[in-house]
Design a protein around this motif. Structure first.
Motif, PDB file in Angstrom:
ATOM      1  N   THR A 214     145.349  12.609  23.946  1.00 29.67           N
ATOM      2  CA  THR A 214     145.688  13.860  24.367  1.00 29.67           C
ATOM      3  C   THR A 214     144.528  14.774  24.788  1.00 29.67           C
ATOM      4  OG1 THR A 214     147.357  13.742  22.476  1.00 29.67           O
ATOM      5  CG2 THR A 214     146.823  15.848  23.169  1.00 29.67           C
TER       6      THR A 214
ATOM      7  N   ALA B 161     146.276  23.066  22.410  1.00 25.69           N
ATOM      8  CA  ALA B 161     147.327  23.499  21.193  1.00 25.69           C
ATOM      9  C   ALA B 161     148.606  23.184  21.577  1.00 25.69           C
ATOM     10  CB  ALA B 161     146.886  24.940  20.656  1.00 25.69           C
ATOM     11  N   GLN B 162     148.927  23.592  22.616  1.00 21.24           N
ATOM     12  CA  GLN B 162     150.277  23.341  23.188  1.00 21.24           C
ATOM     13  C   GLN B 162     150.617  21.728  23.328  1.00 21.24           C
ATOM     14  OE1 GLN B 162     150.359  25.390  27.266  1.00 21.24           O
ATOM     15  NE2 GLN B 162     150.876  27.272  26.123  1.00 21.24           N
TER      16      GLN B 162
ATOM     17  N   ALA C 126     150.883  19.853  20.059  1.00 21.95           N
ATOM     18  CA  ALA C 126     152.214  20.188  19.340  1.00 21.95           C
ATOM     19  C   ALA C 126     153.308  19.482  19.809  1.00 21.95           C
ATOM     20  CB  ALA C 126     152.422  21.785  19.570  1.00 21.95           C
ATOM     21  N   GLU C 127     153.375  18.660  20.920  1.00 27.26           N
ATOM     22  CA  GLU C 127     154.254  18.073  21.397  1.00 27.26           C
ATOM     23  C   GLU C 127     154.411  16.630  20.678  1.00 27.26           C
ATOM     24  OE1 GLU C 127     153.327  17.648  25.637  1.00 27.26           O
ATOM     25  OE2 GLU C 127     153.380  19.757  26.119  1.00 27.26           O
TER      26      GLU C 127
ATOM     27  N   ASP D  58     142.271  24.915  13.014  1.00 28.42           N
ATOM     28  CA  ASP D  58     143.737  25.339  13.451  1.00 28.42           C
ATOM     29  C   ASP D  58     144.355  24.305  14.370  1.00 28.42           C
ATOM     30  OD1 ASP D  58     141.943  25.608  15.644  1.00 28.42           O
ATOM     31  OD2 ASP D  58     142.749  27.218  16.478  1.00 28.42           O
ATOM     32  N   HIS D  59     143.684  23.580  15.163  1.00 27.33           N
ATOM     33  CA  HIS D  59     144.280  22.392  15.933  1.00 27.33           C
ATOM     34  C   HIS D  59     144.454  21.084  14.952  1.00 27.33           C
ATOM     35  CE1 HIS D  59     141.845  23.396  19.826  1.00 27.33           C
ATOM     36  NE2 HIS D  59     143.003  24.426  19.655  1.00 27.33           N
TER      37      HIS D  59
ATOM     38  N   GLU E 217     145.396  21.348  11.934  1.00 29.01           N
ATOM     39  CA  GLU E 217     146.697  21.843  11.041  1.00 29.01           C
ATOM     40  C   GLU E 217     147.996  21.613  11.817  1.00 29.01           C
ATOM     41  OE1 GLU E 217     145.862  25.892   9.710  1.00 29.01           O
ATOM     42  OE2 GLU E 217     144.437  25.068   7.783  1.00 29.01           O
ATOM     43  N   ILE E 218     147.693  21.962  13.267  1.00 28.43           N
ATOM     44  CA  ILE E 218     148.769  21.703  14.271  1.00 28.43           C
ATOM     45  C   ILE E 218     149.334  20.100  14.171  1.00 28.43           C
ATOM     46  CG2 ILE E 218     149.508  21.818  16.782  1.00 28.43           C
ATOM     47  CD1 ILE E 218     147.891  24.328  16.847  1.00 28.43           C
ATOM     48  N   ILE E 219     148.174  19.270  14.404  1.00 26.21           N
ATOM     49  CA  ILE E 219     148.241  17.820  14.698  1.00 26.21           C
ATOM     50  C   ILE E 219     149.038  17.278  13.437  1.00 26.21           C
ATOM     51  CG2 ILE E 219     146.905  15.826  14.559  1.00 26.21           C
ATOM     52  CD1 ILE E 219     144.858  16.818  16.223  1.00 26.21           C
TER      53      ILE E 219
ATOM     54  N   ARG F  94     150.972  19.046  11.127  1.00 24.12           N
ATOM     55  CA  ARG F  94     152.046  19.933  10.630  1.00 24.12           C
ATOM     56  C   ARG F  94     153.387  18.908  10.155  1.00 24.12           C
ATOM     57  NH1 ARG F  94     153.607  23.761  15.303  1.00 24.12           N
ATOM     58  NH2 ARG F  94     151.546  24.871  14.538  1.00 24.12           N
ATOM     59  N   GLU F  95     153.358  17.952  10.686  1.00 26.75           N
ATOM     60  CA  GLU F  95     154.551  17.228  10.435  1.00 26.75           C
ATOM     61  C   GLU F  95     154.369  15.729  10.040  1.00 26.75           C
ATOM     62  OE1 GLU F  95     157.858  17.661  13.231  1.00 26.75           O
ATOM     63  OE2 GLU F  95     157.729  19.748  13.162  1.00 26.75           O
TER      64      GLU F  95
END
Length: 199
Positions: A23, A89-90, A93-94, A124-125, A127-129, A131-132
């Motif tokens: 990524t 970040a975009q 998040a994909e 912050d990155h 936590e995005i990575i 998130r799920e």
């Protein structure tokens, strides 16, 4: 798992992330379009995976020092950095994908060893990575780039992890993928195993 760890051993992971390096390579290689061509126009280069490997995974420096060396004012460099961070970040998040076998490994180790994550990602990155991914349920703590003045390949993140774990270096094992992570772990006096990566 290393028998020297014992029941009170601590395993410190870097490689639980969902394909972060490819990524980041996409960010590096597409950054020209992502921020209007300014970044690499200033550098005068067309980035490759080899550039990324050398600057980010081995040296841990990134490429902003190259922009600064051209005489670009710090305020403009910071603006470019913020635009790059937003693009990254975009991308992360994909629909992140967990590395094959990671969930099975941490699930098998959970309850047998205490575990932490030591990453060079911004919080912050990170936590995005995750998130799920639900992977963080297995870990006692996370050390990110925001938690230390210096990040990998400096040993600071692993020194911080040792402080948080409350155990000795001899009772810890680091699991890494990039060269800078290996250097950071061994620099902190922690035994390290490396998970091979194409990068």
């Amino acid at each position: 798992m290393d028998r020297r760890l014992g029941r009170n051993g601590f395993v410190l992971f870097d490689s639980v992330r969902p394909h972060p390096q490819p990524t980041k390579v996409r960010v590096v290689i597409s950054a020209s379009a992502a921020i209007g061509g300014e970044f690499f126009h200033l550098l005068g280069i067309s980035p490759t995976e080899d550039d990324y490997r050398a600057l980010f995974l081995v040296q841990g420096r990134g490429a902003w020092h190259l922009v600064e060396a051209t005489g670009v004012p710090p305020s403009e460099v910071e603006a470019l950095r913020q635009r790059r961070n937003a693009r990254y970040a975009q991308l992360i998040a994909e629909a992140p994908r967990v590395l094959p076998g990671v969930r099975e490994v941490v699930s098998a180790l959970h309850g047998r060893y205490r575990m932490g994550v030591v990453t060079s990602s911004r919080r912050d990155h990170f936590e995005i990575i995750h998130r799920e991914t639900r992977l963080l349920d297995y870990f006692d703590f996370v050390v990110t780039a925001d938690d230390c003045a210096r990040t990998k390949p400096c040993p600071d993140p692993y020194v911080r992890a040792l402080e948080m774990s409350g155990v000795s270096r001899d009772a810890c094992l680091a699991v890494e993928d990039p060269e800078r992570g290996l250097e950071a772990a061994t620099g902190a006096g922690i035994r390290c195993v490396v998970v091979p990566s194409r990068l």
